[in-house]
Enzyme design. Structure first.
Site, mmCIF file in Angstrom:
data_model
loop_
_atom_site.group_PDB
_atom_site.id
_atom_site.type_symbol
_atom_site.label_atom_id
_atom_site.label_comp_id
_atom_site.label_asym_id
_atom_site.label_seq_id
_atom_site.Cartn_x
_atom_site.Cartn_y
_atom_site.Cartn_z
ATOM 1 N N CYS A 48 -26.800 1.946 -26.144
ATOM 2 C CA CYS A 48 -28.224 1.273 -25.881
ATOM 3 C C CYS A 48 -28.449 0.348 -25.013
ATOM 4 C CB CYS A 48 -28.567 0.596 -27.378
ATOM 5 S SG CYS A 48 -28.346 1.907 -28.862
ATOM 6 N N HIS A 57 -33.671 -7.579 -27.470
ATOM 7 C CA HIS A 57 -33.463 -6.327 -27.850
ATOM 8 C C HIS A 57 -33.998 -5.959 -29.287
ATOM 9 C CE1 HIS A 57 -30.521 -2.584 -27.962
ATOM 10 N NE2 HIS A 57 -30.423 -3.205 -29.041
ATOM 11 N N HIS A 82 -36.682 2.487 -30.921
ATOM 12 C CA HIS A 82 -35.607 2.573 -30.116
ATOM 13 C C HIS A 82 -35.182 3.542 -29.254
ATOM 14 C CE1 HIS A 82 -32.051 0.807 -28.457
ATOM 15 N NE2 HIS A 82 -31.381 0.662 -29.514
#
Lengths: 404, 339
Positions: A168, A299, A334
């Site tokens: 990620c 994040h 996400h």
């Protein structure tokens, strides 16, 4: 990490173009409008057949593969995966937005990021590969470099081309490498970013980790239940200072840092050590104090572990007063390897609009930290935006975008 | 700009490359050929070893030995390249999704399927919090990692960088790749292989180390421009074709070997041409084995007989150029010098 402080002659890194396709829009302008109107793109799964459909919410791009193929004018017998389709749409928009023409006069590099590459096709055709000829074109499109090659070829980029995959934080690392190629004088222009399509593989993977929310995600909320997966692609055109005379510069990439948490393959450490180190390095490279940061695009995945660990790291870096911070994953979900690029584009837009994007769905502060994200659209003077991206394998990256 | 030296080169491959002091090579045959597994217990604790897939084991062991040989505890960066990533665990998780129709799944193989697992496991084992990156760009995966490492040492004042390439065979996808190659008369003829090769790059000059002069990658190159590109790359490093003692080429038996024939025409007769994929097999990071061979040749000043194939040995081996490509794209030039 690069120690380039000694290298006084390093070149500045200008951002001259951006492009994006995400759950909140198929173009830059659609994304901008959704952000400005606090409109989330998270909803039910429609593009993928999965048994998990009723138990999850996702941030899907609202176009089918056929619609994307039409838009891109690809031949019917193409072997583009959805990862490549999304990537090409966003990369083309970034090139158009910057007004550059890619030709032999200036070498243009291309650095892309993806998590599972061509998995969206592999998972459908795996068992047909031995016998069904028409599926076999997707054998060569499985590896993670395939979408990058296809985008580079379509843009006419033949020189330095590569792909990064660190889960990620992938796209943040792609953007960081691009910046380093420019500051060191290896390239004067490079297109950087990432693309990831939703896949059954990823949905089930995150499901087994028990970090998917069955409702819209609530980053930095005490009662957060986990993340919503998303799909998206975004790219930025980076150019060295001297390339940008008489050109419209959108923002500057002034800081970048990567560090490893070295704690656990999937979980973040309690103190957010990797995140702390990444932010510290990025501030050093940018030559900024933490108090110079006006907005943090966190994040903020909305998993119990990430948001607590990131909050600890934010507290260690910023202390009091905490700058405005929010997670735009409440808009897009996400988007994994693409997230760093999506949020880089949102950071540039925050500088353009002088606006803090809201952290949607927030109600209650996390008890341990007492931190409150900015939960409504907020206009203010923004000079520097810090953006975090953390991945499996303890991979933590931070980028800093400045108006200068 | 600092110079960049290779302090250690370690390879796990289909050859006895990991253990032996002096390299003896044998030709491999078959569709797919596994790497020779070293005694992993010397490098990885049994508890951890049990859960690791082949690529992770190979990567962690090769990285550990490369660091040991260079006398380094913690590098300033860990850069990994892998073409197919953790394909074993990817196949395992994908097949359980298919077999159980998205039910009764466990997370282990998913967690370990992530492309950066090798780099992350090396960092975790060393408790190394430094810059960590993983490149996954087909036949340029390893080269991209090497290029990043060179950038750090030459331009960014970094002292020691661990760089490696790793790919594992897996059990299913590789058969489809092989099948398609075999159906094509112009397809790849050498076996598909696997392996892990790791290197420590350093800014420090030491006795009997190899200097990494430069690397260049190109996504696409026409065969007609190849010689010019090679010559331009050499002159950028103040060299001419006649200063290259050995040319290490990535021939794999497919029709794109024409590129290697064309490249070798840029060099005089005396230049020794070597190819290595008949010893390690073809895979996206096979070129890391090529670099390992280049380092061994410069250090030992000897070319193994099986590799030389009756060509005349040279008395002094100073400069080596490696050239690799895959299916006519993803070209890389790597330049090494004895120092």
């Amino acid at each position: 990490m690069p120690n380039i402080e000694k290298n006084k002659a390093r070149k500045g890194v200008a951002i001259t173009g951006i492009g994006i396709i995400s759950a909140i829009g198929n173009t830059l302008e659609e994304n901008r409008i959704s952000l400005l109107s606090s409109q989330s793109g998270i909803g039910d799964v429609t593009q993928i057949k999965t048994k998990q459909a009723s138990q999850i919410k996702v941030g899907e791009v609202k176009l089918t593969n056929d619609e994307l193929i039409d838009q891109l004018n690809l031949p019917k017998d193409n072997n583009f995966t959805r990862t490549a389709l999304l990537g090409l749409v966003a990369a083309k928009e970034a090139v158009k937005n910057s007004g550059i023409s890619i030709d032999a006069s200036i070498e243009t590099g291309f650095i892309s990021a993806t998590s599972v590459g061509g998995m969206d096709k592999t998972e459908i055709h795996l068992k047909d590969f031995p016998s069904k000829r028409e599926t076999q074109k997707y054998v060569s499109s499985h590896h993670a470099g395939d979408s990058t090659q296809k985008i580079a070829d379509a843009l006419g980029i033949n020189g330095f081309v590569t792909t990064i995959s660190t889960a990620c934080s992938s796209a943040a690392n792609a953007i960081m490498l691009g910046a380093r190629m420019i500051t060191s004088g290896q390239l004067d222009r490079v297109i950087v970013g990432g693309t990831d399509a939703l896949s059954k593989f990823t949905i089930n993977g995150f499901k087994t980790l028990m970090i998917l929310s069955d409702d819209v995600c609530t980053p930095f909320d005490e009662d957060r239940k986990g993340l919503n997966l998303g799909e998206a692609a975004a790219y930025l055109v980076l150019e060295s200072d001297e390339m940008t005379k008489n050109k419209n510069v959108l923002a500057y990439l002034t800081g970048y840092g990567n560090a490893n948490d070295a704690f656990h393959q999937t979980a973040s450490s309690e103190t957010g050590e990797g995140a702390f180190l990444a932010m510290q390095k990025a501030l050093q490279i940018a030559d900024l104090k933490s108090s110079d940061i006006n907005y943090v695009n966190a994040h903020g995945t909305a998993t119990p572990n990430n948001d607590l660990s990131e909050s600890m790291a934010l507290t260690r870096i910023f202390g009091e007063p905490m700058p405005d911070f929010s997670s735009t994953k409440s808009f897009t979900g996400h988007t994994l390897a693409a997230a760093g690029a999506i949020e880089a584009v949102f950071s540039v837009m925050a500088l353009q609009e002088q606006t803090v994007w809201p952290n949607l769905n927030f109600r209650t502060k996390i008890e341990e930290t007492g931190l409150e994200p900015t939960s409504v659209l907020k206009t203010k003077n923004i000079q520097n935006v810090l953006s975090n991206s953390f991945g499996f394998g303890g991979n933590c990256s931070t980028l800093i975008f400045s108006k200068r | 700009m600092n110079s960049c030296y290779i302090h250690s080169a370690v390879s796990i491959s289909a050859q006895n490359s990991f253990e032996l002091e002096f390299l003896e090579l044998f030709e491999i045959s078959g569709k797919n050929v596994e790497a020779i597994a070293p005694n992993y217990k010397e490098y990885i604790s049994p508890m951890v070893l049990r859960r690791m897939a082949t690529g992770v084991k190979m990567g962690v062991a090769a990285a550990s030995k490369a660091l040991q040989n260079a006398n380094i505890d913690k590098p300033n960066a860990i850069l990994t390249g892998t073409g197919m990533g953790c394909i074993e665990d990817t196949e395992k998780f994908l097949n359980s999704i298919i077999a159980n129709d998205e039910e009764f799944l466990t997370p282990t193989s998913f967690i370990q399927s992530t492309h950066n697992t090798v780099g992350a496991q090396i960092a975790l084992g060393l408790q190394c919090k430094a810059y960590n990156n993983t490149y996954v760009h087909g036949a340029l995966s390893f080269e991209s990692a090497l290029l990043d490492g060179l950038l750090m040492v030459q331009n960014e004042e970094t002292k020691n960088v661990l760089v490696g390439g790793v790919d594992e065979l897996g059990t299913e996808f590789v058969d489809y790749v092989r099948m398609l190659e075999d159906q094509n008369p112009n397809g790849i003829k050498v076996p598909i292989g696997e392996g892990a090769s790791f290197f420590v790059l350093s800014s420090e000059k030491k006795h009997n180390v190899v200097e990494l002069l430069g690397i260049k990658t190109s996504s696409k190159l026409s065969i007609h421009s190849l010689q010019n590109e090679l010559i331009a790359f050499l002159s950028h490093h103040h060299l001419k074709p006649d200063s290259i003692d050995v040319l290490i080429l990535g021939n794999n038996g497919d029709s794109f070997d024409d590129y290697y024939d064309e490249a070798s025409k840029a060099f005089p007769q005396e230049t020794i041409n070597l190819s290595y994929k008949q010893f390690c097999g073809e895979f996206y990071t096979a070129s890391a084995f090529g670099l390992f061979l280049g380092c061994e040749i410069l250090k030992s000043q000897q070319i193994p007989e099986t590799l030389l194939q009756h060509k005349a040995q040279k008395t002094s081996l100073k400069t080596i150029l490696l050239y690799n490509q895959f299916k006519g794209r993803d070209h890389s030039f790597i330049l090494l010098r004895q120092c």
